[in-house]
Scaffold this active site. Structure first.
Site, PDB file in Angstrom:
ATOM      1  N   HIS B 101      19.085  41.861 -17.909  1.00  0.00           N
ATOM      2  CA  HIS B 101      19.915  41.891 -16.716  1.00  0.00           C
ATOM      3  C   HIS B 101      21.203  42.668 -16.949  1.00  0.00           C
ATOM      4  O   HIS B 101      21.629  43.454 -16.118  1.00  0.00           O
ATOM      5  CB  HIS B 101      20.233  40.452 -16.306  1.00  0.00           C
ATOM      6  N   TYR B 104      20.172  46.556 -19.360  1.00  0.00           N
ATOM      7  CA  TYR B 104      19.197  47.561 -18.929  1.00  0.00           C
ATOM      8  C   TYR B 104      18.475  48.141 -20.148  1.00  0.00           C
ATOM      9  O   TYR B 104      18.183  49.320 -20.220  1.00  0.00           O
ATOM     10  CB  TYR B 104      19.879  48.686 -18.130  1.00  0.00           C
ATOM     11  N   HIS B 151      18.865  38.644  -6.621  1.00  0.00           N
ATOM     12  CA  HIS B 151      19.139  37.291  -7.107  1.00  0.00           C
ATOM     13  C   HIS B 151      17.843  36.491  -6.967  1.00  0.00           C
ATOM     14  O   HIS B 151      17.784  35.480  -6.270  1.00  0.00           O
ATOM     15  CB  HIS B 151      20.304  36.652  -6.348  1.00  0.00           C
ATOM     16  N   ASN B 152      16.811  37.001  -7.650  1.00  0.00           N
ATOM     17  CA  ASN B 152      15.453  36.518  -7.413  1.00  0.00           C
ATOM     18  C   ASN B 152      15.166  35.164  -8.044  1.00  0.00           C
ATOM     19  O   ASN B 152      14.767  34.225  -7.364  1.00  0.00           O
ATOM     20  CB  ASN B 152      14.449  37.543  -7.940  1.00  0.00           C
ATOM     21  N   GLN B 302      24.250  29.552 -10.169  1.00  0.00           N
ATOM     22  CA  GLN B 302      25.657  29.386  -9.859  1.00  0.00           C
ATOM     23  C   GLN B 302      25.837  28.597  -8.563  1.00  0.00           C
ATOM     24  O   GLN B 302      24.933  28.507  -7.746  1.00  0.00           O
ATOM     25  CB  GLN B 302      26.320  30.761  -9.715  1.00  0.00           C
ATOM     26  N   ASP B 566      18.954  51.633  -5.356  1.00  0.00           N
ATOM     27  CA  ASP B 566      17.603  51.161  -5.656  1.00  0.00           C
ATOM     28  C   ASP B 566      17.701  49.846  -6.415  1.00  0.00           C
ATOM     29  O   ASP B 566      18.427  49.737  -7.384  1.00  0.00           O
ATOM     30  CB  ASP B 566      16.873  52.181  -6.528  1.00  0.00           C
ATOM     31  N   GLY B 611      22.522  50.423  -7.972  1.00  0.00           N
ATOM     32  CA  GLY B 611      21.258  49.713  -7.983  1.00  0.00           C
ATOM     33  C   GLY B 611      21.206  48.713  -9.100  1.00  0.00           C
ATOM     34  O   GLY B 611      22.224  48.363  -9.695  1.00  0.00           O
TER      35      GLY B 611
END
Lengths: 256, 822
Positions: B101, B104, B151-152, B302, B566, B611
């Site tokens: 996260h 990258y 925020h999956n 959170q 993106d 993105g």
């Protein structure tokens, strides 16, 4: 120069566009924070803007109605200075008893109305859409002398249903001309059901004022209908005045 | 003894260590339980974890015990970089900084394919948000600030809070560039609401929508765009992406960096008191969700506080005004993943400085928080300022006195926690001891992986579907499909009007439009797009389609695509097939951005200015999600008065189609209704797609079109039906069209999702329109006319195959999503 104070409570979120709407109508205005009650005296009219003061704890508007700045506004309102509450501002006015504005035997404002959670068969909770409202009373107020009979305006709230524990109160307020605006069709027919009445408000009432008309609690947002750009389908008319601006222009005329 | 809790956790691993070869001889390790150990090397005063002497299995056990997502080899890398064993706080720091996260680490190299600069870029993807050139008004250059993140996992685990904090995080990213936040958008992907997991899916849909509303509405940030897809690949892993936009004068940009020569400046944090909430959030985003660990994962989500944020935003805008008045340079950064540690170390490093922070100065909500929680916890609603000491009293006064943060939320305030230093070290103290001391660059630099890719064995073929006997029924079922139907029951929860900037709102057109400079005509259009089923069949074409559709959508209101973001929502990059999906998606984005170049600037791609990559979108129960490169496109309109919507405006207009109908129903809503996926996803001819997009922009600018709508989900029939209905499903006109221009079978012509546009032209403008199209080499198809009757009629030559009243269309189109949510 007459000046309007727009009161920022913790959680207000419409103060800037309310100020812009005032200015577009030729009103001079300042945004005053909740913790500056002493500044109120220097102003000639007050706007309580929309938002979620104190995150609607207990009931929408309930906590803000006990802020010191509301004592100052009650005092100024007692001198006949106009007070307009929009959306959460309307909820604060109702919770403070300034609307409908009846006094108890001890001379205190009585809380007689509430803005209850919407009744809406399509979307539960918060609901944002454009509706039409009409002037439903001949009563003269500082906010309505110039408004159109019927006009489009947006609502955005979860608690916009005027209710009272006294079942006859809304009827009485209508009779005394205090039910200023009602939800209606584009053509001006009041239909007390969804979607014309978007929140199930008693008798399709959208705004109520005090007896003298100087304090008005309205759920729809006139500051979001103050330019034609904002009205759905009318953006090609650009920065021309929208129908909501006439609320603020009426106030300008009143303060003259 | 401050470290009793973590040391007990560590106890079984902590053992006497022999100095290893890689460590200097004078390093002392006495790591028995509860024994205070001092390692002088690196100026660290507390216990170090004896990684260097542990066997791989011991490191694995240590990592698991401490809920750390680091890999064994990464732990060894830490020791190598520091030249000594790390402290527990340092391990937690690297755990976050090296999470997928934050770092990258798997995606960096691939992302280099994307164009990120160009004439419309003020700031590319380097800081918290990108900035796209906007209008120049009265000699001032304005920019549109944009942030786009996912925020999956939090939204799958605790949907209301996950979605709300997703909105909150993006808004912080935009605000901290010095911008005024004007809007947000919410691309959402949910599981199948009628599938095997329907109860949980419906719960998540409703909670996510409430969460998005519950944050943006109180804050006063309108939602102006969004899209929603439902399919079973998201059953165990929903996607909640958020885009936020802001407006700023170019000269007023505040960078996420300590200003030059800022040694001695104060490090000030502002916001909510730090607590345990969200500790490990970045790591949660970087692992596969395991349903068995759901209760544990909830703690890493959170807690949103939009009420406090509302006041912080207003106070922060007062700070902006003050520093602009005084002409001061400050650094400002949002606190997201990695909390104080990430925000402060990146600020210092970006300014080529170091920092020293005393964690005891951090306002905390709970006593005895371990130092790594104070440093790395992701408590929401916080920011970091780098402030010259002479300004600090004013900064503190605005937050703490004028806006009374401490009275608004318990423990909330602005507080000085440390100083910027000239030495390039990042030092954290806690209870008088140094718990972290490392070169700041080591902390921020991150790591990188070269991941192998392997092509997915995808087996898709075209189905043989019998021609429908009843085209009316087929049309209504497509309009009723939740991926096609009106999303009003979602976006009516959102305040689209607050701030009073709205010109075109969700549902009215293909893109939302706002006039962000009150009283001025320049406007910004925003659209978010991607059809996950296309990417299921072909990640490359799915990505190409996402870019093309996002651009079509802003063009359909008359705006010129100026920039994109993106958010790449993908599976586990450690699996070669999933990694290949990712790289193919990026290739698709890159090809499309280059071929659909900036209008008027041949061969200059439309840039990606921001993105996010979200890997590990799969659960232990189910396979990975459909690869989902979700694209947002920002368009520029010189004069919003020219913007148009999709709703038909009058009777007797001509309806034109540009974009051939092809046998491209792979991934379409029509195939889905026939329980088929298909194979032929729209294979876009990007040359002609570009010409169509640019032609439509010119036609709208010349005010030759009355309404316009792109063709995407549901195909041509849906496009026409939505033009008849309009966003509020209250259209007053009908349409009569003839599809005999197409050699396809009528159902394919009507429901193929090949790209294109349909637009309404007054008869007197017909020739002018044809002339403009000719300059682009486009031959329009005259589809039919608009009619007074509220009816949609479709014929093939003289044979009528569809005749539907507006009320029938409305019923099908407006009930699809409410039924999915109920």
């Amino acid at each position: 120069m007459k000046k309007v104070a727009i009161i920022l409570f913790p959680g207000s979120n419409c103060e800037e566009e309310s100020k812009r709407a005032c200015e577009s109508a030729g009103l001079v205005s300042d945004i005053i924070r909740w913790n500056e009650p002493k500044r109120c005296r220097a102003y000639d009219a007050f706007i309580l803007p929309g938002g979620w003061s104190y995150e609607d704890r207990i009931r929408a508007g309930a906590i803000a109605s006990h802020e010191g700045v509301m004592d100052a506004i009650k005092e100024e309102s007692g001198k006949g200075k106009p007070v307009l509450g929009i959306c959460n501002g309307a909820q604060i006015l109702v919770e403070s008893g300034l609307v409908p504005g009846n006094l108890s035997e001890q001379g205190k404002f009585q809380v007689e109305l509430a803005l209850a959670p919407n009744h809406n068969p399509f979307v539960s909770g918060y609901y944002c859409t454009w509706v039409n409202i009409k002037k439903a009373s001949a009563k003269k107020t500082p906010f309505t002398s110039l408004v159109d009979d019927v006009f489009p305006i947006p609502i955005a709230h979860g608690e916009g249903r005027f209710v009272s524990s006294d079942a006859s109160l809304l009827k009485k307020l209508e009779e005394s001309g205090q039910a200023i605006f009602k939800y209606c069709t584009k053509q001006g027919s009041v239909i007390d059901e969804f979607p014309v009445n978007p929140n199930g408000s008693g008798n399709a009432i959208a705004a109520i004022c005090n007896k003298t008309g100087t304090v008005m609690a309205m759920m729809p947002h006139p500051e979001r209908a103050s330019w034609m750009r904002q009205v759905p389908g009318m953006s090609s008319q650009g920065e021309r005045a929208g129908p909501g601006r006439k609320i603020f222009e009426s106030l300008r005329e009143y303060l003259k | 003894m401050n470290f009793s809790v973590p040391l007990l956790l560590l106890g079984f691993l902590v053992k006497s260590l022999q100095p290893a070869n890689l460590l200097p001889k004078n390093t002392i390790f006495i790591l028995a339980r509860k024994t205070q150990v001092i390692g002088k090397m690196g100026g660290v005063d507390v216990e170090q974890v004896g990684i260097h002497a542990m066997a791989d299995g011991e490191i694995s056990a240590f990592l698991k015990k401490n809920s750390l997502a680091l890999k064994v080899e990464e732990c060894r890398k830490i020791v190598e970089l520091l030249g000594r064993d790390p402290t527990l706080t340092e391990i937690h720091i690297f755990n976050i900084q090296w999470s997928e996260h934050s770092s990258y680490k798997s995606s960096k190299d691939t992302l280099k394919m994307l164009p990120t600069s160009g004439p419309t870029v003020i700031l590319g993807p380097r800081e918290d948000a990108g900035i796209i050139k906007f209008a120049n008004v009265d000699g001032e250059q304005y920019g549109i600030v944009i942030s786009h993140e996912s925020h999956n996992h939090p939204s799958q685990v605790v949907p209301y809070e996950g979605a709300a904090t997703g909105v909150g995080g993006n808004i912080r990213d935009v605000l901290c560039m010095g911008a005024h936040v004007i809007s947000s958008a919410d691309p959402l992907r949910f599981g199948n609401p009628f599938g095997k997991n329907l109860n949980k899916v419906k719960y998540i849909i409703n909670q996510v929508v409430e969460g998005v509303a519950g944050y943006g509405n109180p804050l006063g940030v309108p939602i102006i765009a969004g899209d929603t897809y439902f399919n079973d690949s998201f059953d165990e892993n929903c996607l909640v992406n958020v885009v936020a936009l802001g407006i700023i004068k170019e000269k007023d940009i505040i960078h996420s960096a300590a200003p030059p020569d800022s040694a001695g400046h104060d490090i000030v944090i502002v916001g909510k008191a730090t607590d345990y909430s969200g500790f490990g959030g970045a790591a949660l985003a970087s692992v596969i969700l395991d349903a068995d660990e759901e209760e544990f994962n909830k703690g890493a989500v959170q807690v949103p506080d939009p009420f406090l944020k509302n006041i912080i935003v207003r106070a922060t805008e007062a700070v902006f005004a003050e520093i602009r008045k005084r002409g001061l340079a400050l650094g400002f950064k949002d606190m997201g993943a990695g909390g104080i540690m990430c925000s402060t170390s990146e600020l210092c490093d970006a300014g080529n400085m170091g920092g020293e922070i005393d964690l005891d100065n951090v306002p905390v909500a709970l006593k005895d928080l371990p130092p790594y929680v104070i440093a790395c916890g992701e408590t929401q609603e916080r920011f970091t300022w780098i402030s010259p000491p002479e300004f600090t009293p004013t900064l503190l006064k605005i937050y703490n006195e004028d806006f009374e943060l401490p009275n608004v939320a318990e423990g909330a305030r602005a507080a000085v926690i440390g100083k910027v230093t000239g030495a390039k070290n990042y030092v954290l103290r806690h209870k008088g001891k140094i718990v972290c001391n490392a070169p700041v660059e080591v902390i921020t630099r991150g790591i990188k992986y070269q991941r192998p890719g392997r092509e997915h064995k995808r087996k898709f073929s075209e189905p043989n579907i019998p021609e429908p006997k009843d085209y009316n029924a087929a049309a209504l079922s497509v309009l009723h499909h939740p991926n096609v139907a009106s999303k009003a029951s979602i976006f009516k929860h959102y305040d689209t009007e607050v701030q009073g900037l709205a010109v075109i709102r969700p549902g009215e057109a293909d893109a939302g439009v706002q006039a962000p400079l009150p009283g001025k005509y320049p406007a910004v259009a925003l659209s978010v797009d991607h059809n996950p089923k296309y990417s299921r069949i072909s990640p490359f074409h799915g990505a190409v389609n996402a870019v093309a559709e996002a651009m079509r959508n802003v063009a359909a209101v008359g705006a010129i695509p100026y920039g994109m973001t993106d958010c790449l929502n993908m599976g586990n990059p450690e699996k070669p097939e999933a990694f290949r999906d990712f790289t193919e998606s990026v290739e698709g984005l890159s090809v499309a951005a280059h071929k659909l170049w900036l209008k008027g600037k041949q061969d200059t791609p439309v840039p990606f200015v921001g993105g996010n990559v979200s890997f590990y979108n799969e659960s232990t129960k189910d396979a990975q999600i459909d690869p989902s490169p979700i694209i947002s496109c920002v368009g520029y309109l010189e004069d919003y008065r020219k913007a148009i919507t999709m709703k038909l405006k009058q009777q007797g207009s001509k309806l034109f189609l540009i974009g051939d109908r092809k046998d491209e129903l792979g991934g379409s809503a029509y195939y889905d209704l026939n329980q088929e996926t298909g194979a032929n996803v729209p294979n876009i001819d990007l040359e002609s797609e570009r010409e169509r997009i640019h032609a439509v922009i010119d036609l709208i600018d010349a005010q030759l079109l009355e309404s316009c709508h792109d063709i995407s989900d549901g195909g041509l029939l849906t496009t026409i039906a939505e033009m008849v209905l309009g966003g509020e499903a209250d259209g007053a006109f009908g349409a009569e069209i003839d599809i005999s221009f197409s050699s396809l079978r009528p159902d394919k012509a009507l429901f193929s999702e090949s790209p294109g546009f349909v637009f309404e032209v007054k008869p007197e403008n017909k020739e002018k329109v044809e002339h403009v199209l000719k300059t682009y080499g486009i031959n329009p198809i005259e589809l039919g006319t608009t009619t007074a009757g509220s009816k949609l009629v479709v014929g093939v030559g003289n044979k009528r195959i569809i005749g539907l009243e507006n009320e029938q269309l409305k019923k099908a189109w407006t009930t699809g999503v409410p039924e999915a949510m109920k």
